[in-house]
Design a protein around this motif. Structure first.
Motif, PDB file in Angstrom:
ATOM      1  N   GLU A 215      88.278  72.435  58.875  1.00 35.47           N
ATOM      2  CA  GLU A 215      87.533  73.075  58.077  1.00 35.47           C
ATOM      3  C   GLU A 215      88.176  74.047  57.088  1.00 35.47           C
ATOM      4  OE1 GLU A 215      84.153  73.788  55.831  1.00 35.47           O
ATOM      5  OE2 GLU A 215      84.222  72.505  57.142  1.00 35.47           O
TER       6      GLU A 215
ATOM      7  N   ARG B 109      89.247  73.654  53.131  1.00 33.60           N
ATOM      8  CA  ARG B 109      88.835  74.883  52.332  1.00 33.60           C
ATOM      9  C   ARG B 109      90.172  75.046  51.539  1.00 33.60           C
ATOM     10  NH1 ARG B 109      83.622  77.772  53.018  1.00 33.60           N
ATOM     11  NH2 ARG B 109      82.702  76.565  54.692  1.00 33.60           N
TER      12      ARG B 109
ATOM     13  N   THR C 263      81.075  76.155  60.092  1.00 35.76           N
ATOM     14  CA  THR C 263      80.772  76.176  58.678  1.00 35.76           C
ATOM     15  C   THR C 263      80.547  77.856  58.497  1.00 35.76           C
ATOM     16  OG1 THR C 263      79.734  74.204  58.271  1.00 35.76           O
ATOM     17  CG2 THR C 263      79.140  75.751  56.503  1.00 35.76           C
TER      18      THR C 263
ATOM     19  N   ASP D 137      82.689  79.996  55.977  1.00 35.50           N
ATOM     20  CA  ASP D 137      81.950  80.609  54.765  1.00 35.50           C
ATOM     21  C   ASP D 137      82.325  82.292  54.645  1.00 35.50           C
ATOM     22  OD1 ASP D 137      81.104  78.308  54.025  1.00 35.50           O
ATOM     23  OD2 ASP D 137      78.874  78.768  54.792  1.00 35.50           O
ATOM     24  N   TRP D 138      82.314  82.749  55.947  1.00 31.30           N
ATOM     25  CA  TRP D 138      82.750  84.356  55.986  1.00 31.30           C
ATOM     26  C   TRP D 138      84.081  84.514  55.570  1.00 31.30           C
ATOM     27  CZ3 TRP D 138      86.111  87.399  58.951  1.00 31.30           C
ATOM     28  CH2 TRP D 138      85.707  88.705  59.012  1.00 31.30           C
TER      29      TRP D 138
ATOM     30  N   ALA E 250      86.038  82.721  53.628  1.00 27.06           N
ATOM     31  CA  ALA E 250      85.844  82.382  52.242  1.00 27.06           C
ATOM     32  C   ALA E 250      85.448  83.805  51.251  1.00 27.06           C
ATOM     33  CB  ALA E 250      85.168  81.262  51.808  1.00 27.06           C
ATOM     34  N   ALA E 251      84.436  84.725  51.853  1.00 25.35           N
ATOM     35  CA  ALA E 251      84.041  85.576  51.230  1.00 25.35           C
ATOM     36  C   ALA E 251      85.188  86.869  51.383  1.00 25.35           C
ATOM     37  CB  ALA E 251      82.577  85.964  51.938  1.00 25.35           C
TER      38      ALA E 251
END
Length: 365
Positions: A117, A121, A354, A358-359, A361-362
């Motif tokens: 994952e 990204r 995921t 996502d965390w 990426a933030a």
């Protein structure tokens, strides 16, 4: 003129040789210096996404001494961004053949999912084997400050291989690697130099071990305790695990060097508590000593923290997760605990792939 030029050229070559001879060893003691780099053989799910380098690099032990470690640097084949995530793997064992960079049998499936994952990204992944797994020294198992150094220095090594990588990085890990990730966050301000830690994700991290060590003897997962006792002895040679282990457990210690985690757990899983440790109980002084090396949050993390834990964790009890969250929050550090209902120790990784990405990426945003 030609003769003078040749003499001058010879002198310059000699001078350059002296500079390499003197500067080379100096650079070779800098944490993150890459001593060797070879093409890595990756699991098919990752080789489709990344090119891999297996590296030997410089790191330090918990006393600051220079040692070497091995690991991977995985570079996305497409959509490459200039950020790095350090991945701390869960327990594989103590022996050299338990290095995920060379042994795909211990490159756990949950780790492959998490790393895939990250690569999707566009992030470069730095994945250490940890000191003593694949190198000459012994592995200081569950000594959090040791794993922390190898994680940070694997990021440095990745940047030494790819100058386009930003100084920004996130540390992510599972179990032993989650514990090490939290230690890395504590250590970063004094250790990572010009790197910029943006966040730490810790999935089922080892923590607050004093709360459950004495539930382990007689438990099917008690092989972890045997390894942990030997981890302390690596950094504290005066500590003798045999003073704690019972004779039947001592008789099986060869598995620590001949096998990896599945073999170690299988060897000890059916032991009675009194066959594992003397009297069936780890002495209070030993419990306290282990906790001093193993428990994160003894000092403040330096970046926001995401904790992920499954309610049915069979290795690190879920009840420790809220305790750890509150310990981190007490420092004023932003911390989120994401509970995965019904998930076991490894499922907490596969069911949060995921969410964790996502965390991360933030944090980079």
């Amino acid at each position: 003129m030609r003769k003078i030029s040749r003499l001058l050229l010879a002198a310059l070559i000699a001078a350059a040789g002296m500079l390499v001879a003197t500067a080379g060893p100096a650079y070779a003691t800098l944490p993150g210096f890459v001593l060797s780099s070879t093409t890595a053989s990756l699991p098919p799910t990752l080789s489709a996404l990344a090119t891999g380098k297996r590296i030997t690099y410089v790191t330090t032990n918990i006393n600051g001494g220079i040692i070497t470690a091995t690991g991977l640097v995985l570079t996305p084949k497409t959509n490459k961004k200039n950020r790095t995530v350090a991945w701390g793997h869960g327990t594989t064992g103590l022996a050299d053949n338990c290095a995920p960079s060379t042994n795909q049998a211990v490159f756990w499936n949950e780790a492959r999912l998490a790393i895939a994952e990250m690569l999707t990204r566009g992030w470069t992944v730095a994945a250490p084997d940890y000191p003593g797994i694949g190198t000459a020294q012994n592995h200081p198992y569950l000594i959090g400050a040791s794993v922390a150094r190898s994680l940070i220095d694997n990021v440095r090594a990745a940047r030494n291989l790819d100058a386009a990588l930003s100084t920004q990085y996130v540390v992510d890990g599972h179990s032993q690697g989650g514990q090490g990730s939290l230690f890395a966050s504590q250590l970063a301000p004094s250790y990572d130099g010009n790197l910029v830690l943006k966040g730490t994700a810790a999935i089922a991290p080892v923590n607050n071990t004093q709360e459950f060590i004495n539930y382990i003897p007689g438990n099917p997962a008690q092989g972890y305790l045997v390894m942990a006792l030997y981890g302390v002895s690596v950094v504290e040679p005066s500590f003798k695990p045999n003073n704690v282990l019972a004779a039947p457990a001592e008789a099986q210690l060869g598995v620590l060097q001949s096998g990896c985690l599945p073999e170690i757990l299988a060897t000890y899983q059916n032991f009675a508590a009194t066959d594992l440790v003397e009297g069936g109980v780890v002495p209070d002084a030993v419990v306290a000593k282990m906790a001093s090396y193993e428990n994160p949050a003894q000092t403040a993390p330096s970046a926001p923290v995401l904790l992920v834990h499954g309610t049915e964790d069979e290795a690190v009890p879920y009840f420790t997760a809220p305790i750890l969250r509150d310990q981190i929050a007490a420092y004023g550090v932003p911390v989120t605990l994401q509970t995965i209902d019904g998930a076991g120790h490894d499922q907490a990784v596969s069911q949060s792939v995921t969410l964790v990405a996502d965390w991360i990426a933030a944090r980079f945003t």
